[in-house]
Design a protein around this motif. Structure first.
Motif, PDB file in Angstrom:
ATOM      1  N   LYS A  41      51.867  40.627  42.079  1.00 21.02           N
ATOM      2  CA  LYS A  41      53.100  39.820  42.100  1.00 21.02           C
ATOM      3  C   LYS A  41      53.530  39.523  43.529  1.00 21.02           C
ATOM      4  N   ASN A  42      53.202  40.421  44.449  1.00 21.52           N
ATOM      5  CA  ASN A  42      53.524  40.196  45.859  1.00 21.52           C
ATOM      6  C   ASN A  42      52.370  39.564  46.627  1.00 21.52           C
ATOM      7  N   GLU A  43      51.156  39.684  46.109  1.00 23.69           N
ATOM      8  CA  GLU A  43      49.979  39.276  46.867  1.00 23.69           C
ATOM      9  C   GLU A  43      49.306  38.021  46.332  1.00 23.69           C
ATOM     10  N   GLY A  44      49.639  37.610  45.127  1.00 23.74           N
ATOM     11  CA  GLY A  44      48.999  36.454  44.527  1.00 23.74           C
ATOM     12  C   GLY A  44      47.872  36.879  43.616  1.00 23.74           C
ATOM     13  N   GLY A  45      47.507  35.993  42.702  1.00 27.39           N
ATOM     14  CA  GLY A  45      46.441  36.306  41.769  1.00 27.39           C
ATOM     15  C   GLY A  45      46.974  36.846  40.463  1.00 27.39           C
ATOM     16  N   VAL A  46      46.072  37.023  39.541  1.00 31.20           N
ATOM     17  CA  VAL A  46      46.412  37.556  38.222  1.00 31.20           C
ATOM     18  C   VAL A  46      45.300  38.507  37.793  1.00 31.20           C
ATOM     19  N   PRO A  47      45.631  39.490  36.961  1.00 34.24           N
ATOM     20  CA  PRO A  47      44.582  40.385  36.476  1.00 34.24           C
ATOM     21  C   PRO A  47      43.679  39.684  35.460  1.00 34.24           C
ATOM     22  N   MET A  48      42.478  40.190  35.287  1.00 36.57           N
ATOM     23  CA  MET A  48      41.584  39.712  34.235  1.00 36.57           C
ATOM     24  C   MET A  48      41.739  40.634  33.033  1.00 36.57           C
ATOM     25  N   ILE A  49      42.214  40.062  31.937  1.00 33.53           N
ATOM     26  CA  ILE A  49      42.368  40.833  30.710  1.00 33.53           C
ATOM     27  C   ILE A  49      41.039  40.808  29.967  1.00 33.53           C
ATOM     28  N   PHE A  50      40.545  41.971  29.579  1.00 37.44           N
ATOM     29  CA  PHE A  50      39.272  42.019  28.863  1.00 37.44           C
ATOM     30  C   PHE A  50      39.259  43.180  27.888  1.00 37.44           C
ATOM     31  N   SER A  51      38.315  43.133  26.973  1.00 39.30           N
ATOM     32  CA  SER A  51      38.098  44.230  26.037  1.00 39.30           C
ATOM     33  C   SER A  51      36.604  44.305  25.758  1.00 39.30           C
ATOM     34  N   VAL A  52      36.170  45.337  25.092  1.00 37.76           N
ATOM     35  CA  VAL A  52      34.757  45.497  24.750  1.00 37.76           C
ATOM     36  C   VAL A  52      34.624  45.624  23.235  1.00 37.76           C
ATOM     37  N   GLU A  53      33.442  45.226  22.717  1.00 36.72           N
ATOM     38  CA  GLU A  53      33.240  45.214  21.272  1.00 36.72           C
ATOM     39  C   GLU A  53      32.870  46.586  20.726  1.00 36.72           C
TER      40      GLU A  53
END
Ligand code: FES
Length: 79
Positions: A41-53
């Motif tokens: 939020k302070n540095e820019g960017g967004v997390p990658m949301i992922f899951s595994v099967e």
């Protein structure tokens, strides 16, 4: 997004659980590597949301140079 910060020089090997949502830090500023802690939020960017099967052990990237996020592709060794 600004250039990610290199958060580590090797991947984190972790057991991932089926049907769990994970948020991989893509900015490199999280203190909970390899996962997001909201620092983007302070540095820019967004997390990658992922899951595994299915439950599996995985190597998650911390150098943020991988071409296959969130997984390590060996880029930390050459760059
Ligand atoms: S803290 Fe890096 S993406 Fe959220």
């Amino acid at each position: 997004m600004s250039t990610p910060k290199r958060a580590g020089n090797q991947p984190v090997v972790i057991e991932l659980e089926k049907d769990t949502k994970y948020a991989w830090c893509s900015c490199g500023y999280s203190e909970k590597q390899p996962f997001c802690n909201g620092a983007h939020k302070n540095e820019g960017g967004v997390p990658m949301i992922f899951s595994v099967e299915k439950d599996k052990k995985a190597s998650l990237c911390t150098c943020k140079l991988t071409s296959n996020p969130p997984y390590c592709d060996g880029s930390h060794r050459t760059e």
